[in-house]
Enzyme design. Structure first.
Site, mmCIF file in Angstrom:
data_model
loop_
_atom_site.group_PDB
_atom_site.id
_atom_site.type_symbol
_atom_site.label_atom_id
_atom_site.label_comp_id
_atom_site.label_asym_id
_atom_site.label_seq_id
_atom_site.Cartn_x
_atom_site.Cartn_y
_atom_site.Cartn_z
ATOM 1 N N TYR A 142 1.419 -3.525 0.866
ATOM 2 C CA TYR A 142 0.352 -4.515 0.316
ATOM 3 C C TYR A 142 -0.592 -4.985 1.461
ATOM 4 C CZ TYR A 142 3.392 -5.581 -3.849
ATOM 5 O OH TYR A 142 3.983 -5.538 -4.918
ATOM 6 N N LYS A 192 13.855 3.522 -0.126
ATOM 7 C CA LYS A 192 14.030 4.854 -0.744
ATOM 8 C C LYS A 192 13.895 5.768 0.280
ATOM 9 C CE LYS A 192 12.490 5.921 -4.454
ATOM 10 N NZ LYS A 192 13.439 6.905 -5.502
ATOM 11 N N ASP A 224 15.682 2.100 -6.649
ATOM 12 C CA ASP A 224 15.640 2.624 -8.159
ATOM 13 C C ASP A 224 16.936 2.471 -8.557
ATOM 14 O OD1 ASP A 224 16.384 4.801 -6.635
ATOM 15 O OD2 ASP A 224 15.533 6.383 -7.795
ATOM 16 N N ASP A 248 9.332 -7.449 -4.685
ATOM 17 C CA ASP A 248 8.617 -8.181 -5.540
ATOM 18 C C ASP A 248 9.049 -7.609 -6.947
ATOM 19 O OD1 ASP A 248 6.470 -9.275 -6.790
ATOM 20 O OD2 ASP A 248 4.968 -7.843 -6.176
ATOM 21 N N ASP A 252 11.829 -10.226 -9.413
ATOM 22 C CA ASP A 252 11.562 -10.506 -10.701
ATOM 23 C C ASP A 252 12.403 -10.202 -11.895
ATOM 24 O OD1 ASP A 252 9.331 -12.137 -9.949
ATOM 25 O OD2 ASP A 252 7.933 -10.783 -10.982
#
Ligand code: NAD
Length: 367
Positions: A142, A192, A224, A248, A252
């Site tokens: 980000y 990852k 994942d 993020d 959630d």
């Protein structure tokens, strides 16, 4: 000894309403537990824009840097949607996070037994769930450069850069290990590393830091797979440490295991200040909920539980945090529900204020 100091920024919409209930808790602690907080209150978001033309005044920013903790309600609303990006309400929030350098975002996902039916998963999968996701908040894709949209060979190309320094990974990792030490002493790091160099570095650094925390059992998981495991068997986790982007999404996802947005607190922590306390801001995960703002329908629990996190992480008042969380749990077990926690027709929901009063009554009963 000086009183613990707290800056309250209710913000917009239901931020104002839920914060009024936290005020009751602060007053209760002052009266019944003999701890007086030096509380100041100021504007953020649209409320600050209306008054000052900016979503966070410099004086408010300076105050936030001085206090032991900031408690924020929520920002935003449709009346601010057309403002220039630079003065949108969310910029106030981002400025606080950036200038206080709040690099560790703590997102607990805890399923209160009384609300297990509200989860999208089966009750036995979520009942008793208590996990903590630590998301790196100030770096990663980000923020990484280069970024932008440019024209290459006659077509537009969008670029963002995942970039992490060792120091950035390490400081978040230490925060996560410290938390694990206070919990079940298990930490799962997610990245990852199979396809990203930043993931390889992430794994290396976290492994290195783990040598300072021999009591904590460290595991690594590709993010994942982490997403799958979170919905398959979330109770296998204690603390999860992950980067800004994966955090993020994973936080959630974990949040929804627990039912309602109205129940979710969060904390964002930075480096220790001179007094040893970390720079800290606490806020509910939900937004300003313009659809119900001003109607007394908002659930104040997320904000009250955010204050419980402040008691635990900023004020060394773990026992009072436990008491407050137990009070919320009791209120839910007694069947008191705001509208977001009701799925039966014909049951009258509690108002924001009634919910807050019920928490105070449960606190009284705990003495
Ligand atoms: P939201 O979280 O405000 O609301 C989503 C839904 O959940 C709404 O139906 C709302 O009524 C409900 N809800 C949220 N909190 C609740 C509570 N405590 N009790 C009962 N119901 C609750 O998200 P949104 O509608 O996408 O955004 C509304 C505004 O809030 C936008 O301006 C957005 O930018 C802003 N926002 C701010 C923050 C923040 O301040 N941290 C976070 C998310 C969104």
């Amino acid at each position: 000894m000086t009183n613990p100091s707290l800056l309250i920024l209710p913000g917009d919409g239901i931020g104002q309403e839920v914060m009024a209930e936290v005020r009751k808790v602060i007053d209760w602690i002052g009266a019944k537990r003999d701890v007086t907080f030096d509380v100041s209150e100021d504007l953020v978001g649209g409320a600050a824009y209306d008054e000052h033309g900016v979503p966070l005044a410099d004086e408010t920013m300076a105050k936030a840097q001085e206090v032991d903790a900031v408690l924020l309600g929520a920002v935003g609303g449709p009346q601010y949607d057309d403002l220039d990006f630079s003065v949108k309400p969310e910029r106030g929030l981002l400025r606080l996070r950036k200038e206080m350098d709040l690099f560790a975002n703590l997102r607990p996902a805890q399923c209160f037994d009384a609300l297990a039916d509200f989860s999208s998963l089966k009750k036995d999968i979520v009942s008793g769930l208590d996990i903590m996701i630590v998301r790196e908040l100030t770096s990663g894709v980000y923020f990484g450069e280069p970024r932008g949209i440019s024209e290459v060979d006659g077509q537009r190309v969008g670029v963002n850069t995942q970039r992490y320094t060792e120091a950035e990974i390490e400081r978040g990792a230490r925060a996560a290990f410290e938390l694990a030490m206070k919990r079940d002493k298990r930490l799962c790091s997610m990245e990852k590393a199979n396809v990203m160099e930043s993931g390889i570095l992430w794994r290396d650094v976290v492994t290195e830091v783990s040598k300072d925390y021999p009591e904590v059992e460290l595991s690594h998981m590709y993010a994942d797979n982490g997403a799958m495991q979170l919905v398959r068997a979330p109770k296998q986790f204690d603390v999860i440490y992950t980067d800004n982007l994966f955090g993020d999404i994973l936080s959630d996802c974990a949040a929804m295991l627990t039912g309602s947005l109205g129940m979710l607190p969060s904390a964002s922590l930075g480096a220790p200040m001179e007094n040893g306390r970390p720079k800290a801001m606490y806020e509910p995960v939900h937004g300003s909920a313009p659809d119900i703002a001003g109607e007394g329908k908002a659930n104040p629990c997320a904000c009250i539980l955010s204050f419980a996190m402040a008691l635990r992480y900023s004020f060394d008042m773990g026992a009072e945090a436990d008491r407050l969380e137990a009070a919320v749990e009791k209120v839910l077990a007694d069947g008191v529900r705001t509208g977001d926690l009701l799925n039966e027709a014909g049951v009258k929901p509690a108002t924001t204020s009634e919910m807050g009063n019920a928490v105070i009554a449960a606190l009284d009963a705990s003495l």
